[in-house]
Motif scaffolding. Structure first.
Motif, PDB file in Angstrom:
ATOM      1  N   PHE A   1       9.702 -20.083  24.199  1.00 26.62           N
ATOM      2  CA  PHE A   1      10.946 -19.911  23.282  1.00 26.62           C
ATOM      3  C   PHE A   1      11.554 -20.736  22.349  1.00 26.62           C
ATOM      4  O   PHE A   1      11.475 -20.051  21.657  1.00 26.62           O
ATOM      5  CB  PHE A   1      11.937 -19.298  24.482  1.00 26.62           C
ATOM      6  N   SER A   2      11.372 -21.764  22.848  1.00 31.94           N
ATOM      7  CA  SER A   2      11.925 -22.275  21.564  1.00 31.94           C
ATOM      8  C   SER A   2      10.810 -22.607  20.285  1.00 31.94           C
ATOM      9  O   SER A   2      11.424 -23.640  19.785  1.00 31.94           O
ATOM     10  CB  SER A   2      11.539 -24.375  23.087  1.00 31.94           C
ATOM     11  N   ASN A   3       9.736 -22.575  20.883  1.00 25.31           N
ATOM     12  CA  ASN A   3       8.944 -22.564  19.676  1.00 25.31           C
ATOM     13  C   ASN A   3       9.101 -21.898  18.699  1.00 25.31           C
ATOM     14  O   ASN A   3       9.586 -21.881  17.289  1.00 25.31           O
ATOM     15  CB  ASN A   3       7.130 -23.110  20.389  1.00 25.31           C
TER      16      ASN A   3
ATOM     17  N   HIS B   1      12.515 -22.373  16.740  1.00 26.09           N
ATOM     18  CA  HIS B   1      12.236 -22.902  15.760  1.00 26.09           C
ATOM     19  C   HIS B   1      11.738 -22.515  14.611  1.00 26.09           C
ATOM     20  O   HIS B   1      11.844 -23.286  13.128  1.00 26.09           O
ATOM     21  CB  HIS B   1      11.513 -24.431  16.614  1.00 26.09           C
ATOM     22  N   LEU B   2      10.987 -21.639  15.074  1.00 33.08           N
ATOM     23  CA  LEU B   2       9.531 -21.514  13.667  1.00 33.08           C
ATOM     24  C   LEU B   2      10.770 -20.236  13.134  1.00 33.08           C
ATOM     25  O   LEU B   2      10.501 -20.012  11.831  1.00 33.08           O
ATOM     26  CB  LEU B   2       8.673 -21.264  14.782  1.00 33.08           C
ATOM     27  N   LEU B   3      11.271 -19.748  13.618  1.00 34.57           N
ATOM     28  CA  LEU B   3      11.710 -18.815  12.917  1.00 34.57           C
ATOM     29  C   LEU B   3      13.033 -19.460  12.288  1.00 34.57           C
ATOM     30  O   LEU B   3      13.506 -18.974  10.633  1.00 34.57           O
ATOM     31  CB  LEU B   3      12.916 -17.791  13.957  1.00 34.57           C
ATOM     32  N   PHE B   4      14.002 -19.817  12.767  1.00 33.50           N
ATOM     33  CA  PHE B   4      14.759 -21.218  12.019  1.00 33.50           C
ATOM     34  C   PHE B   4      14.800 -21.721  10.575  1.00 33.50           C
ATOM     35  O   PHE B   4      14.984 -21.474   9.501  1.00 33.50           O
ATOM     36  CB  PHE B   4      15.559 -21.668  12.948  1.00 33.50           C
ATOM     37  N   THR B   5      13.296 -22.317  10.792  1.00 30.75           N
ATOM     38  CA  THR B   5      12.108 -22.568   9.759  1.00 30.75           C
ATOM     39  C   THR B   5      12.057 -22.160   8.845  1.00 30.75           C
ATOM     40  O   THR B   5      11.862 -22.093   7.756  1.00 30.75           O
ATOM     41  CB  THR B   5      10.682 -23.644  10.312  1.00 30.75           C
ATOM     42  N   GLN B   6      11.461 -21.185   8.789  1.00 31.03           N
ATOM     43  CA  GLN B   6      11.369 -19.452   8.226  1.00 31.03           C
ATOM     44  C   GLN B   6      12.575 -19.817   7.436  1.00 31.03           C
ATOM     45  O   GLN B   6      12.056 -18.749   6.324  1.00 31.03           O
ATOM     46  CB  GLN B   6      10.212 -18.646   8.363  1.00 31.03           C
TER      47      GLN B   6
END
Length: 139
Positions: A93-95, A98-103
């Protein structure tokens, strides 16, 4: 065709000029308002809650029971769940977060988006200035 409408307009003007202006009685408005007040039906709004008091008591009991179950029936105690293990792995879930906000941040700060926003702001400013000048000219 225009002559037809012109003739009708003249005929209507003649009829109204012959009749003249009609004036109502002085207390006409008061009489109409009194009749309206007599015909008004009082509205009584009665509040009835969607969830009754007994419903709220049931919900509170259910939530309280859930808290008691979670705290007193933990794996460390000798309750029903003593043989089970409650380990939750939040790394996936954390990954994902993190990936969602980075994108999202990469998309929002890309050169196309920034340039588009600047262009919209410039066009809005030009539009504002032009309409201000038009309003000054009209006044």
């Amino acid at each position: 065709m225009v002559d037809k409408y012109t003739k009708q307009d003249e005929q209507i003007r003649e009829v109204f000029s012959e009749i003249g202006k009609m004036t109502p009685k002085e207390d006409f408005t008061m009489n109409v308002m009194n009749k309206i007040e007599k015909e008004l039906i009082p509205i009584h709004i009665q509040y009835t809650p969607i969830i009754s008091k007994s419903g709220w008591a049931f919900i509170a009991t259910l939530v309280l029971g859930l808290f008691v179950f979670v705290f007193y029936m933990s794996p460390e105690s000798s309750g029903i769940l003593s043989g089970l293990s409650f380990q939750i792995d939040l790394s996936l879930f954390s990954n994902f977060i993190h990936l969602l906000f980075t994108q999202i941040t990469e998309f929002l700060f890309s050169s196309e988006i920034v340039l588009s926003l600047v262009a919209i702001a410039v066009l809005g400013l030009i539009n504002f200035v032009i309409f201000q000048k038009i309003n000054l000219v009209e006044a």
